[in-house]
Design an enzyme around this catalytic site. Sequence first.
Site, PDB file in Angstrom:
ATOM      1  N   ASN A   9       9.367   6.455   0.263  1.00  0.00           N
ATOM      2  CA  ASN A   9       8.415   7.707   0.284  1.00  0.00           C
ATOM      3  C   ASN A   9       7.564   7.766   1.458  1.00  0.00           C
ATOM      4  OD1 ASN A   9       6.378   9.418  -0.750  1.00  0.00           O
ATOM      5  ND2 ASN A   9       5.648   8.019  -2.143  1.00  0.00           N
ATOM      6  N   TRP A  10       7.824   8.949   2.096  1.00  0.00           N
ATOM      7  CA  TRP A  10       7.104   9.089   3.276  1.00  0.00           C
ATOM      8  C   TRP A  10       5.826   9.778   3.141  1.00  0.00           C
ATOM      9  CZ3 TRP A  10      10.692  11.369   8.023  1.00  0.00           C
ATOM     10  CH2 TRP A  10      11.587  10.676   8.331  1.00  0.00           C
ATOM     11  N   LYS A  11       5.618  10.171   1.950  1.00  0.00           N
ATOM     12  CA  LYS A  11       4.112  10.550   1.939  1.00  0.00           C
ATOM     13  C   LYS A  11       4.009  12.079   2.760  1.00  0.00           C
ATOM     14  CE  LYS A  11       2.902   6.293  -0.162  1.00  0.00           C
ATOM     15  NZ  LYS A  11       1.803   5.431  -0.415  1.00  0.00           N
ATOM     16  N   HIS A  93       3.348   9.497  -9.436  1.00  0.00           N
ATOM     17  CA  HIS A  93       2.685   8.382  -8.078  1.00  0.00           C
ATOM     18  C   HIS A  93       1.348   8.507  -8.228  1.00  0.00           C
ATOM     19  CE1 HIS A  93       1.826   6.699  -4.439  1.00  0.00           C
ATOM     20  NE2 HIS A  93       3.152   6.312  -4.138  1.00  0.00           N
ATOM     21  N   GLU A  95      -0.901   8.286  -6.438  1.00  0.00           N
ATOM     22  CA  GLU A  95      -1.732   9.215  -5.442  1.00  0.00           C
ATOM     23  C   GLU A  95      -2.086  10.620  -5.937  1.00  0.00           C
ATOM     24  OE1 GLU A  95       0.180   8.374  -1.806  1.00  0.00           O
ATOM     25  OE2 GLU A  95      -0.400   6.402  -1.877  1.00  0.00           O
ATOM     26  N   GLU A 163       4.060   0.407  -9.552  1.00  0.00           N
ATOM     27  CA  GLU A 163       3.449   0.417  -8.517  1.00  0.00           C
ATOM     28  C   GLU A 163       1.824   0.004  -8.739  1.00  0.00           C
ATOM     29  OE1 GLU A 163       5.513   2.529  -5.003  1.00  0.00           O
ATOM     30  OE2 GLU A 163       4.385   4.141  -6.096  1.00  0.00           O
ATOM     31  N   GLY A 169      -0.401   0.430   0.027  1.00  0.00           N
ATOM     32  CA  GLY A 169      -0.809   0.678   1.659  1.00  0.00           C
ATOM     33  C   GLY A 169      -1.714  -0.474   1.728  1.00  0.00           C
ATOM     34  N   SER A 208       3.260  -2.227  -0.492  1.00  0.00           N
ATOM     35  CA  SER A 208       3.299  -3.025   0.544  1.00  0.00           C
ATOM     36  C   SER A 208       4.563  -3.939   0.536  1.00  0.00           C
ATOM     37  CB  SER A 208       1.918  -4.125   0.317  1.00  0.00           C
ATOM     38  OG  SER A 208       0.822  -3.446   0.428  1.00  0.00           O
ATOM     39  N   GLY A 229       6.537   2.774   1.037  1.00  0.00           N
ATOM     40  CA  GLY A 229       5.686   3.786   1.632  1.00  0.00           C
ATOM     41  C   GLY A 229       5.696   3.634   3.083  1.00  0.00           C
ATOM     42  N   GLY A 230       4.842   2.925   3.573  1.00  0.00           N
ATOM     43  CA  GLY A 230       4.592   2.681   5.005  1.00  0.00           C
ATOM     44  C   GLY A 230       5.885   2.372   5.634  1.00  0.00           C
TER      45      GLY A 230
HETATM   46  P1  PGA Z   1       3.243   1.206   0.561  1.00  0.00           P
HETATM   47  O1  PGA Z   1       3.388   2.557  -0.593  1.00  0.00           O
HETATM   48  O2  PGA Z   1       4.696   0.685   0.721  1.00  0.00           O
HETATM   49  O3  PGA Z   1       2.963   1.696   1.764  1.00  0.00           O
HETATM   50  O4  PGA Z   1       2.282   0.345  -0.041  1.00  0.00           O
HETATM   51  C1  PGA Z   1       4.118   2.305  -1.661  1.00  0.00           C
HETATM   52  C2  PGA Z   1       4.014   3.662  -2.429  1.00  0.00           C
HETATM   53  O5  PGA Z   1       3.024   4.263  -2.633  1.00  0.00           O
HETATM   54  O6  PGA Z   1       5.131   4.092  -2.995  1.00  0.00           O
END
Ligand code: PGA
Length: 248
Positions: A9-11, A93, A95, A163, A169, A208, A229-230
């Site tokens: 997930n590149w966000k 998600h 966020e 999650e 993150g 993470s 994510g990251g």
């Molecule tokens: P992260 O994000 O791997 O950067 O912790 C995970 C996500 O929000 O899907």
Amino acid sequence: MARKLAAGNWKMNGVTANLAEAAALAKEFVASSVDILLCPPATLITPMAQILKDSPIATGAQDCHSNESGAHTGDISAAQLADAGATYVITGHSERRADHSESDADVRSKTEAVCAAGLTAIVCVGETLGQREAGDALKVVHGQLLRSLPDEIDATKLVIAYEPVWAIGTGKVPTLAEIAEIHADMRATLTERFGDIAADLPLLYGGSVKPSNAADIFAVADVDGALVGGASLKAADFAGIISALEAS
Ligand code: PGA
């Protein structure tokens, strides 16, 4: 048996130049024993799908509107995402739940829209730090799961991602026992509601995940992959996670 999925997930990260990362992954994974997915920002779905068209890597979206079309300025429907080249859509998600006040009912409507468009939904659930510290993690995830899913599901078109909000993150990861407890409870909840097909639903862990912790997380029972994510932004990092899933 649930299929395995490594989803990135590149966000809100990435412009055209970053498509080189997707191209590098496509070069490295010409075939895979697991499903692989990248969800770039909506602006990059079409060019990424083009780059990945002869690879085993799918392209997905990070959100959609629950309606198929209409007067919803700035929103994108699941049908439009399909037309752009997406085959998956992430719904719920944390966020989106936090930044856009999305409720479980909203997530359910969006998930229904994704399924109606013939795409695969990745439905996210997870507790906040306060909820975990209060001892409510299991209860919160259980409730979110029940309220965020449609009554009828196609196990081949649905993925669940656990999650924990506090692990996203932050570099903080739950203990393997904590992940195992939630995933076992999710499998039981899904089996009670949907019957034996729940065994086929991929249950991802997200928060993470890195190349260095992926193998341990993938060894946990009922963890069928990761939502990353990251560490999905750089091909080398995401490749390490995909390889760990292939080896699990
Ligand atoms: P992260 O994000 O791997 O950067 O912790 C995970 C996500 O929000 O899907």
